[in-house]
Motif scaffolding. Structure first.
Motif, PDB file in Angstrom:
ATOM      1  N   GLU A 281      83.625  67.464  65.679  1.00  0.00           N
ATOM      2  CA  GLU A 281      83.670  69.032  65.815  1.00  0.00           C
ATOM      3  C   GLU A 281      82.564  69.341  64.585  1.00  0.00           C
ATOM      4  O   GLU A 281      81.839  70.244  64.902  1.00  0.00           O
ATOM      5  CB  GLU A 281      84.991  69.458  65.164  1.00  0.00           C
ATOM      6  N   VAL A 282      82.691  68.860  63.434  1.00  0.00           N
ATOM      7  CA  VAL A 282      81.557  68.962  62.177  1.00  0.00           C
ATOM      8  C   VAL A 282      80.424  68.676  62.763  1.00  0.00           C
ATOM      9  O   VAL A 282      79.481  69.492  62.712  1.00  0.00           O
ATOM     10  CB  VAL A 282      82.124  68.159  60.943  1.00  0.00           C
TER      11      VAL A 282
ATOM     12  N   ALA B  54      85.087  78.523  63.521  1.00  0.00           N
ATOM     13  CA  ALA B  54      84.949  77.171  63.278  1.00  0.00           C
ATOM     14  C   ALA B  54      85.502  76.863  61.720  1.00  0.00           C
ATOM     15  O   ALA B  54      86.104  75.960  61.729  1.00  0.00           O
ATOM     16  CB  ALA B  54      83.288  76.564  63.371  1.00  0.00           C
ATOM     17  N   TRP B  55      85.272  77.752  60.961  1.00  0.00           N
ATOM     18  CA  TRP B  55      85.812  77.556  59.768  1.00  0.00           C
ATOM     19  C   TRP B  55      87.384  77.445  59.642  1.00  0.00           C
ATOM     20  O   TRP B  55      88.241  76.943  59.016  1.00  0.00           O
ATOM     21  CB  TRP B  55      85.389  78.835  58.697  1.00  0.00           C
ATOM     22  N   ALA B  56      88.183  78.248  60.635  1.00  0.00           N
ATOM     23  CA  ALA B  56      89.397  78.387  60.817  1.00  0.00           C
ATOM     24  C   ALA B  56      89.834  77.100  61.329  1.00  0.00           C
ATOM     25  O   ALA B  56      91.018  76.545  61.318  1.00  0.00           O
ATOM     26  CB  ALA B  56      89.700  79.694  61.432  1.00  0.00           C
TER      27      ALA B  56
ATOM     28  N   TYR C 226      77.362  83.696  63.187  1.00  0.00           N
ATOM     29  CA  TYR C 226      78.158  83.942  62.031  1.00  0.00           C
ATOM     30  C   TYR C 226      79.800  84.134  62.515  1.00  0.00           C
ATOM     31  O   TYR C 226      80.624  83.649  61.950  1.00  0.00           O
ATOM     32  CB  TYR C 226      77.866  84.932  60.999  1.00  0.00           C
ATOM     33  N   ALA C 227      79.977  84.830  63.662  1.00  0.00           N
ATOM     34  CA  ALA C 227      81.117  85.027  64.220  1.00  0.00           C
ATOM     35  C   ALA C 227      81.664  83.714  64.693  1.00  0.00           C
ATOM     36  O   ALA C 227      82.952  83.219  64.346  1.00  0.00           O
ATOM     37  CB  ALA C 227      81.165  85.758  65.402  1.00  0.00           C
ATOM     38  N   PHE C 228      80.947  82.903  65.010  1.00  0.00           N
ATOM     39  CA  PHE C 228      81.195  81.571  65.540  1.00  0.00           C
ATOM     40  C   PHE C 228      81.740  80.513  64.255  1.00  0.00           C
ATOM     41  O   PHE C 228      82.746  79.938  64.342  1.00  0.00           O
ATOM     42  CB  PHE C 228      80.312  80.914  66.473  1.00  0.00           C
TER      43      PHE C 228
ATOM     44  N   TRP D  19      83.279  74.645  73.897  1.00  0.00           N
ATOM     45  CA  TRP D  19      82.718  73.094  73.371  1.00  0.00           C
ATOM     46  C   TRP D  19      83.505  72.655  72.296  1.00  0.00           C
ATOM     47  O   TRP D  19      83.735  71.549  72.103  1.00  0.00           O
ATOM     48  CB  TRP D  19      81.370  73.488  73.118  1.00  0.00           C
ATOM     49  N   LEU D  20      83.833  73.472  71.084  1.00  0.00           N
ATOM     50  CA  LEU D  20      84.305  73.223  70.022  1.00  0.00           C
ATOM     51  C   LEU D  20      85.828  72.729  70.116  1.00  0.00           C
ATOM     52  O   LEU D  20      86.161  71.781  69.685  1.00  0.00           O
ATOM     53  CB  LEU D  20      84.110  74.303  69.177  1.00  0.00           C
ATOM     54  N   PHE D  21      86.460  73.593  70.901  1.00  0.00           N
ATOM     55  CA  PHE D  21      87.930  73.348  70.805  1.00  0.00           C
ATOM     56  C   PHE D  21      88.281  72.398  71.956  1.00  0.00           C
ATOM     57  O   PHE D  21      89.378  71.300  71.846  1.00  0.00           O
ATOM     58  CB  PHE D  21      88.789  74.787  71.213  1.00  0.00           C
ATOM     59  N   ILE D  22      87.525  72.228  73.100  1.00  0.00           N
ATOM     60  CA  ILE D  22      88.285  71.193  74.228  1.00  0.00           C
ATOM     61  C   ILE D  22      87.293  69.879  74.054  1.00  0.00           C
ATOM     62  O   ILE D  22      87.681  68.866  73.904  1.00  0.00           O
ATOM     63  CB  ILE D  22      88.212  72.241  75.422  1.00  0.00           C
TER      64      ILE D  22
END
Lengths: 270, 240
Positions: free
Chosen positions: A66-67, A134-136, A128-130, A39-42
């Protein structure tokens, strides 16, 4: 079994078992991350150009799609985690592992709450892994937001986990779980503020707006969104807290040996 | 006088309109092996579900080691060890991890749990398998691990619901011998089965059929001259 010490041991044991299962099922961890990352990338990349977002609290300025979508995806992880826990409870019931939990001398509500907390703990690790990924990807809330969001994640995780717990008490067989996906998870996710702000929804349909506004998942998303940006939304907090209380009470009722419907149907014994 | 390990008095249960158990009376004295004999669907598993309080009986009273299951469920369940018909161990975890989890469910602290795990694994002759994943054990070993799990809280009463289902003849004998041996150590046993070979002549037997106790007595007396199999078939009307 009496006293807080014994209860602490029970709680620790249940959380420890969930953590062990989590470590043993690393594929589950990766799978849980793939969905929000897609969802975030595409999805978010595609919609960035289409969907304009005005300044809306808690954001101080215009934000990229994205934010905007990231808190909703955090809640999505917790929603799916809650349902995953629900699925594993139905599986445990079919295999018999659930019986061993329920014949513990500790009160049943405490056993269910412990199981719920264990699931929340796992879901927070996934979130937190997500957020790290997302930070990257340049989704960077304030540094303190990563800390401030913990209580919000605990509460939203509890509400969504309690919903899963309640759902697990109503499902007779694993095969019925596809129905839960179609009739509960997807409508809950899409009819919320996870992917688009409610004012956008209001522009297209007043009815849909109210459905989204009354959806407890919307409030879990907003609670996380506000906390991540160091703000507090009392309405979302109260609705999420109330949702947790209602869903958990319903689950305890359903799992109660005297009152619940769960154990009263032949062939559905634990 | 010490109360029996288990007292079931006038217990009944219905699933909606379907009556599963009717007015069941059953006693397991301390340190005794009691067999609950019945064909599939007789109500054995339902009775076990009530004794373990998975759900409440609609009538009657159940006491475990003198504790009323409804009034003091925590105290009653603390005195109970259960081996269910379906396997309940987590196959992804090791034997020790499974036992540690069940010790925790009984509020047993880490240090005590470590000692208990060593003790029960020695009892069921699985000490050398402590670090193995349950999935890697044979069917008989998994059953013994289940028994070890049920013993972790040093119960007064051990319930076993068709514990030899799916085992080969040798494993079945081993499991049965192990459980019978436990009574020498003071553990009371309620053994539910539909396999007549598992009953000894001196065993206290309850025959459950269509949710009611049809007969109760020492197996030798119930069998009479015709043998237990014929007596059982005559009572229940089951096919040979």
């Amino acid at each position: 079994m009496t006293g807080w010490r014994a209860w602490t041991i029970v709680f620790r044991g249940i959380v420890w078992r969930e953590a062990l299962r989590f470590v043993n099922q690393r594929g589950r961890f990766v799978a849980a991350l793939v969905r929000p990352l897609v969802w975030l990338f595409i999805f978010a990349a595609g919609f960035r150009a289409v969907l304009g977002l005005s300044i809306t609290p808690p954001y101080q300025t215009y934000v990229l799609y994205e934010v905007y979508v990231t808190p909703g995806l955090c809640a999505m992880i917790q929603l799916f985690n809650g349902m995953q826990s629900s699925l594993s409870m139905v599986y445990d019931r079919e295999t018999g592992a659930m019986r061993t939990l329920l014949v513990s001398p500790a009160p049943r509500w405490f056993l269910l709450l412990s199981k719920l907390m264990a699931g929340v703990f796992v879901s927070i690790l996934q979130v937190y892994a997500f957020l790290a990924i997302a930070w990257a990807w340049d989704v960077r809330p304030p540094a303190l937001g990563y800390l401030a969001v913990v209580p919000a994640l605990v509460l939203s995780g509890l509400m969504l986990g309690a919903l899963g717990l309640f759902v697990s008490s109503t499902i007779r067989q694993l095969e019925n779980f596809a129905g839960v996906m179609n009739f509960l998870i997807f409508p809950m996710f899409f009819a919320s503020s996870a992917l688009y702000p409610l004012w956008r929804m209001k522009e297209s349909s007043e009815l849909l707006y109210w459905i989204c506004a009354l959806n407890p998942f919307t409030h879990a998303v907003e609670l996380i969104r506000f906390a991540l940006y160091l703000q507090f939304d009392p309405t979302s907090f109260l609705v999420t807290l109330g949702g947790f209380a209602v869903f958990f009470a319903a689950a305890v009722f359903m799992y109660d040996p005297a009152k619940g419907l769960w154990g009263r149907r032949k062939g559905q014994a634990a | 006088m010490e109360s029996p390990a288990l007292e079931v008095q006038g217990v009944g249960h219905a699933f909606g309109h379907v009556v599963a158990l009717r007015d069941v009376d059953l006693v397991v004295p301390r340190g005794r092996f009691v067999a609950l004999l019945g064909v599939n669907g007789a109500g054995k598993t339902t009775l076990f579900s009530l004794i373990t309080r998975l759900y409440d009986n609609t009538s009657g009273v159940i006491r475990v080691a003198g504790h009323d299951l409804r009034r003091a469920p925590g105290k009653a369940l603390a005195r109970l060890g259960v081996v269910f018909q379906t396997r309940a161990l987590d196959s992804d975890l090791t034997v020790t991890q499974n036992l540690a989890y069940h010790a925790a469910l009984h509020g047993i602290g880490r240090a005590t749990a470590r000692a208990r795990i060593a003790e029960v694994l020695a009892q069921v002759d699985l000490a050398d398998k402590a670090g193995m994943r349950v999935a890697a054990l044979s069917g008989g070993q998994q059953r013994r691990a289940e028994i070890a799990r049920a013993l972790i809280n040093r119960p007064d009463l051990l319930l076993l619901d068709e514990a030899t289902t799916g085992l080969d003849v040798r494993s079945r004998r081993e499991v049965l011998a192990l459980v019978r041996g436990l009574t020498a150590g003071g553990v009371s046993v309620l053994w539910a089965t539909h396999i007549l070979d598992e009953i000894d002549a001196e065993d206290d037997v309850y025959i459950l059929h269509q949710g009611a106790v049809l007969a109760h007595g020492i197996a030798r007396d119930l069998a009479g001259a015709e043998g237990l199999t014929r007596a059982f078939l005559a009572l229940t009307g089951a096919e040979a």
